[in-house]
Write a protein that holds these residues in place. Structure first.
Motif, PDB file in Angstrom:
ATOM      1  N   TYR A 309       1.113  -1.468   0.001  1.00  0.00           N
ATOM      2  CA  TYR A 309      -0.014   0.131   0.017  1.00  0.00           C
ATOM      3  C   TYR A 309       0.933   1.205   0.056  1.00  0.00           C
ATOM      4  N   PRO A 310       0.902   1.961  -0.983  1.00  0.00           N
ATOM      5  CA  PRO A 310       1.594   3.313  -0.990  1.00  0.00           C
ATOM      6  C   PRO A 310       0.786   4.371  -0.317  1.00  0.00           C
ATOM      7  N   ALA A 311       1.136   5.499  -0.016  1.00  0.00           N
ATOM      8  CA  ALA A 311       0.140   6.550   0.517  1.00  0.00           C
ATOM      9  C   ALA A 311      -0.834   6.430  -0.625  1.00  0.00           C
ATOM     10  N   MET A 312      -2.265   6.442   0.077  1.00  0.00           N
ATOM     11  CA  MET A 312      -3.296   6.618  -0.797  1.00  0.00           C
ATOM     12  C   MET A 312      -4.336   7.904  -0.334  1.00  0.00           C
ATOM     13  N   PRO A 313      -4.081   9.270  -0.652  1.00  0.00           N
ATOM     14  CA  PRO A 313      -5.072  10.120   0.000  1.00  0.00           C
ATOM     15  C   PRO A 313      -6.338   9.851  -0.722  1.00  0.00           C
ATOM     16  N   VAL A 314      -7.543  10.280  -0.093  1.00  0.00           N
ATOM     17  CA  VAL A 314      -8.877  10.171  -0.085  1.00  0.00           C
ATOM     18  C   VAL A 314      -9.332  11.547  -0.705  1.00  0.00           C
ATOM     19  N   GLN A 315     -10.206  11.200  -1.613  1.00  0.00           N
ATOM     20  CA  GLN A 315     -10.894  12.573  -2.037  1.00  0.00           C
ATOM     21  C   GLN A 315     -12.182  12.465  -1.606  1.00  0.00           C
ATOM     22  N   ILE A 316     -12.650  13.693  -0.918  1.00  0.00           N
ATOM     23  CA  ILE A 316     -14.059  13.518  -0.241  1.00  0.00           C
ATOM     24  C   ILE A 316     -14.790  14.310  -1.282  1.00  0.00           C
ATOM     25  N   SER A 326      -4.960  12.889   3.461  1.00  0.00           N
ATOM     26  CA  SER A 326      -4.121  11.639   3.763  1.00  0.00           C
ATOM     27  C   SER A 326      -4.035  11.479   5.232  1.00  0.00           C
ATOM     28  N   PRO A 327      -5.186  10.592   5.887  1.00  0.00           N
ATOM     29  CA  PRO A 327      -5.316  10.857   7.148  1.00  0.00           C
ATOM     30  C   PRO A 327      -4.097  10.119   8.240  1.00  0.00           C
ATOM     31  N   VAL A 328      -4.273  10.644   9.551  1.00  0.00           N
ATOM     32  CA  VAL A 328      -3.201  10.317  10.538  1.00  0.00           C
ATOM     33  C   VAL A 328      -3.966   9.319  11.410  1.00  0.00           C
ATOM     34  N   ALA A 329      -3.159   8.328  11.736  1.00  0.00           N
ATOM     35  CA  ALA A 329      -3.746   7.407  12.751  1.00  0.00           C
ATOM     36  C   ALA A 329      -4.005   8.022  14.164  1.00  0.00           C
ATOM     37  N   PRO A 330      -5.114   7.966  14.836  1.00  0.00           N
ATOM     38  CA  PRO A 330      -5.369   8.479  16.141  1.00  0.00           C
ATOM     39  C   PRO A 330      -3.923   8.350  16.983  1.00  0.00           C
ATOM     40  N   GLY A 354       9.921  15.816  12.063  1.00  0.00           N
ATOM     41  CA  GLY A 354       9.772  16.731  11.155  1.00  0.00           C
ATOM     42  C   GLY A 354       9.286  16.052   9.743  1.00  0.00           C
ATOM     43  N   GLU A 355       9.148  14.623   9.833  1.00  0.00           N
ATOM     44  CA  GLU A 355       8.639  13.861   8.528  1.00  0.00           C
ATOM     45  C   GLU A 355       7.152  14.177   8.283  1.00  0.00           C
ATOM     46  N   LEU A 356       6.860  14.023   6.912  1.00  0.00           N
ATOM     47  CA  LEU A 356       5.439  14.368   6.651  1.00  0.00           C
ATOM     48  C   LEU A 356       4.893  13.116   6.973  1.00  0.00           C
ATOM     49  N   LEU A 357       3.919  13.117   7.793  1.00  0.00           N
ATOM     50  CA  LEU A 357       2.823  11.886   7.974  1.00  0.00           C
ATOM     51  C   LEU A 357       1.644  11.849   7.394  1.00  0.00           C
ATOM     52  N   GLY A 358       0.963  13.133   7.125  1.00  0.00           N
ATOM     53  CA  GLY A 358      -0.514  12.929   6.618  1.00  0.00           C
ATOM     54  C   GLY A 358      -0.628  14.640   6.160  1.00  0.00           C
ATOM     55  N   PHE A 359      -1.620  14.651   5.447  1.00  0.00           N
ATOM     56  CA  PHE A 359      -1.832  16.146   5.082  1.00  0.00           C
ATOM     57  C   PHE A 359      -3.515  16.349   4.833  1.00  0.00           C
ATOM     58  N   ALA A 360      -3.935  17.665   4.903  1.00  0.00           N
ATOM     59  CA  ALA A 360      -5.511  17.737   4.603  1.00  0.00           C
ATOM     60  C   ALA A 360      -5.412  19.095   3.816  1.00  0.00           C
ATOM     61  N   LEU A 361      -6.139  18.921   2.607  1.00  0.00           N
ATOM     62  CA  LEU A 361      -6.465  20.006   1.958  1.00  0.00           C
ATOM     63  C   LEU A 361      -7.742  20.439   1.530  1.00  0.00           C
ATOM     64  N   VAL A 371      -0.246  19.887  -6.142  1.00  0.00           N
ATOM     65  CA  VAL A 371       0.124  19.930  -4.675  1.00  0.00           C
ATOM     66  C   VAL A 371      -0.353  18.456  -4.061  1.00  0.00           C
ATOM     67  N   LYS A 372      -1.266  17.857  -4.610  1.00  0.00           N
ATOM     68  CA  LYS A 372      -1.462  16.668  -3.855  1.00  0.00           C
ATOM     69  C   LYS A 372      -0.345  15.635  -4.209  1.00  0.00           C
ATOM     70  N   MET A 373       0.049  15.639  -5.622  1.00  0.00           N
ATOM     71  CA  MET A 373       0.966  14.924  -5.894  1.00  0.00           C
ATOM     72  C   MET A 373       2.394  14.797  -5.252  1.00  0.00           C
ATOM     73  N   GLU A 374       2.670  16.235  -4.951  1.00  0.00           N
ATOM     74  CA  GLU A 374       3.952  16.543  -4.688  1.00  0.00           C
ATOM     75  C   GLU A 374       3.971  16.062  -3.161  1.00  0.00           C
ATOM     76  N   LEU A 375       2.853  16.209  -2.145  1.00  0.00           N
ATOM     77  CA  LEU A 375       2.583  15.904  -0.735  1.00  0.00           C
ATOM     78  C   LEU A 375       2.790  14.569  -0.726  1.00  0.00           C
ATOM     79  N   THR A 376       1.875  13.806  -1.582  1.00  0.00           N
ATOM     80  CA  THR A 376       1.918  12.379  -1.561  1.00  0.00           C
ATOM     81  C   THR A 376       3.317  11.609  -1.865  1.00  0.00           C
ATOM     82  N   LYS A 377       4.101  12.032  -2.822  1.00  0.00           N
ATOM     83  CA  LYS A 377       5.404  11.571  -2.946  1.00  0.00           C
ATOM     84  C   LYS A 377       6.195  11.600  -1.507  1.00  0.00           C
TER      85      LYS A 377
END
Ligand SMILES: Cc1cc2nc3c(=O)[nH]c(=O)nc-3n(C[C@H](O)[C@H](O)[C@H](O)COP(=O)(O)OP(=O)(O)OC[C@H]3O[C@@H](n4cnc5c(N)ncnc54)[C@H](O)[C@@H]3O)c2cc1C
Length: 384
Positions: A309-316, A326-330, A354-361, A371-377
Motif C-alpha cells: 500500500y503506497p500512501a493513498m490520499p482520499v478525495q471527499i 491523507s489521514p493520520v492514525a489517532p 519533521g517527517e510528513l505523515l499526513g495532510f489535509a487540503l 500539490v496533492k502529488m507533491e505531498l503524496t510523494k
C-alpha cells in the motif's frame, strides 16, 4: 479442478475476478452474491442526486455482461450461511458448493444507531444500489432530510442532497465535521462550504430518538432539542462483515485478519476489500482494495505476491468545499501545521522529527493535482 469461489460482487470481488482473468483464462471461477450482481461503483451512491441518476443509471454493467467479461459462473440472490473448512464446502440456502480456494469479499455493514421512538422505520442508510433505490423512492416528493453523522458519507450526502434540491440538516455529536479525518481548521472550511449551500448543522449532541409526526418525523437530540423533517438518513459508519469468517473459526479482529498475501488463518481462504484487516490495517476505501485485488490475483494464479500500500490520499466528494486527505492514525506523535485563507486550507501533519505523515487540503489546494502529488510523494507508504 475445483473452482475458486469468490463471495461478493462489490468492487473487491469483481476487481479480483477481472485481475485474475488477465492471468488465467481457464480455472473455473464462481462468484456468489446475495444482491443482484450488477456492477456499480459504490462511491457514486453519494453523488447520484446532483447527477440526476437513479439506481439503474448508476449501474455500470448487468450480471450477464459481468458473466461474459470475467468468464465466471455468477450466482445472484445467494446467501452463504456457513463455511465448512474441513470439507471445503459452502452452505447456501438449501444447497452446498465445493471450493478449491475461497475468497471473502463480503464488504461492510452500516452501524445502526440505537434509537428510541416510533419513527425508527423512517431511518434509512445507503450502502448499496438497492438501498439507494429505496432511499430515492422514500425521498420522492419530500423536502427536508436529516442526516445523522457528519463524517465522510454524511458530508457527501449533505452536499449531494442539498444540490439535488433538498433542505438538509446534519447532526454530529462531535463539535465539527469529519472529526476523525481533518484538523479543526479544515473541518471549519468544509462546514462553511456546506453551510453556504444551505446545510444546517447541529453539533455537540447525539440523536436519542426518532418520532413520527404526521407524514414526517421529529428527531430528538440528547439535549432535548427536536428537529422536524421528512426522512432520516443514518451515516454513522461501517463495520467489516466478519461473522461468517468468525463462525468458521477464522481469525478475526476489526476485520477478517489476513497477512500481506491476503490469506486468512486458513491457507485456502483469502479476504480483501471492506471486510478484511490486512496486516493490521482496516481501510474502507477503493484504492487499497484495488491493490489487494492485483496482488491476490497473482497469488491465486501461482505467483505468490505480497500486497503493498503506497500512501493513498482520499478525495471527499463535497464540491461545496473540495477535500483531499491523507489521514493520520489517532495517537500518532506529531502536530498539524496549518496555512489557511477562507476555505482554502493546507494542513500538514509532521512527526516530532519533521517527517510528513499526513495532510489535509480543502478548497483551492484540494483542487490542485500538483500539490496533492507533491505531498503524496513525501509520505511514507502505508504498507511498504
Ligand atoms: C456512500 C459511499 C461513498 C463512498 N465513497 C468513497 C470514495 O469516494 N472513495 C473511496 O475510496 N471509497 C469510498 N467508499 C468506500 C468504497 O465504496 C468501499 O470501500 C468499496 O466499495 C467496498 O467494496 P467491497 O467489494 O469490499 O464491498 P461491497 O461493495 O459492500 O460488496 C460486498 C458484497 O458481498 C456480498 N455478500 C456479503 N455477505 C454475503 C453472504 N453471506 N453471502 C453472499 N454474498 C454476500 C454482497 O452482496 C456484496 O455483493 C464509499 C462508500 C460509501 C457507502
Amino acid at each position: 479442478m475445483k473452482p475458486i469461489v469468490i463471495i461478493g460482487t462489490g468492487l473487491a470481488g469483481y476487481t479480483l475476478a477481472k485481475e485474475f482473468r488477465k492471468l488465467d483464462a481457464e480455472r473455473p471461477l464462481v462468484l456468489l452474491t446475495c444482491d443482484d450482481g450488477r456492477n456499480y461503483s459504490k462511491p457514486m451512491l453519494s453523488t447520484g442526486y446532483a447527477k440526476g441518476k437513479d439506481a439503474d443509471g448508476l449501474a455500470m454493467g448487468s450480471v450477464e455482461q459481468m458473466r461474459e467479461q470475467v468468464k465466471a459462473d455468477i450466482r445472484t440472490g445467494v446467501r452463504v450461511n456457513a463455511i465448512d473448512r474441513t470439507a471445503k464446502t459452502l452452505m447456501l440456502d438449501g444447497d452446498t458448493l465445493e471450493y478449491g480456494e475461497l475468497v471473502l469479499a463480503l464488504g461492510a455493514d452500516v452501524f445502526r444507531p440505537d434509537l428510541g421512538g416510533d419513527g425508527v422505520a423512517r431511518v434509512l442508510s445507503v450502502n448499496d444500489l438497492d438501498d439507494y433505490a429505496k432511499f430515492r423512492a422514500a425521498a420522492m416528493g419530500k423536502k427536508k432530510i436529516i442526516i445523522i453523522g457528519g463524517g465522510l458519507i454524511g458530508c457527501e450526502f449533505a452536499n449531494d442532497l442539498s444540490t439535488g434540491g433538498y433542505q438538509v440538516d446534519v447532526v454530529e455529536p462531535v463539535g465539527r465535521v469529519l472529526p476523525s479525518l481533518l484538523p479543526e481548521r479544515a473541518s471549519e472550511a468544509v462546514a462553511n462550504g456546506l453551510s453556504a449551500l444551505g446545510v444546517t448543522f447541529h453539533f455537540g449532541h447525539s440523536v436519542k430518538g426518532v418520532w413520527e409526526k404526521g407524514d414526517g418525523v421529529e428527531v430528538e437530540l440528547s439535549n432535548g432539542e427536536r428537529i422536524a423533517g421528512d426522512l432520516v438518513l443514518s451515516a454513522i459508519g461501517l463495520r467489516p462483515r466478519t461473522s461468517l469468517a468468525a463462525d468458521a473459526g477464522l481469525e478475526v479482529g476489526r476485520g477478517i485478519k489476513v497477512n500481506r498475501f491476503l490469506t486468512t488463518s486458513d491457507a485456502n481462504v483469502h479476504a480483501l476489500g471492506d471486510c478484511a484487516e490486512v496486516d493490521g490495517k482496516v481501510l474502507l476505501y477503493v484504492l487499497p482494495l484495488m491493490a489487494a485485488a492485483r496482488a491476490l490475483a497473482k497469488t491465486l494464479a501461482g505467483d505468490a505476491t505480497a500486497v503493498q500500500y503506497p500512501a493513498m490520499p482520499v478525495q471527499i466528494k463535497t464540491p461545496a468545499c473540495p477535500v483531499v486527505v491523507s489521514p493520520v492514525a489517532p495517537g500518532t506523535p506529531g502536530a498539524w501545521e496549518v496555512e489557511a485563507e477562507g476555505n482554502d486550507v493546507k494542513a500538514l501533519f509532521r512527526s516530532p522529527a519533521g517527517e510528513l505523515l499526513g495532510f489535509a487540503l480543502t478548497g483551492a489546494p484540494a483542487g490542485s493535482g500538483a500539490v496533492k502529488m507533491e505531498l503524496t510523494k513525501q509520505l511514507p507508504p502505508i504498507l511498504g
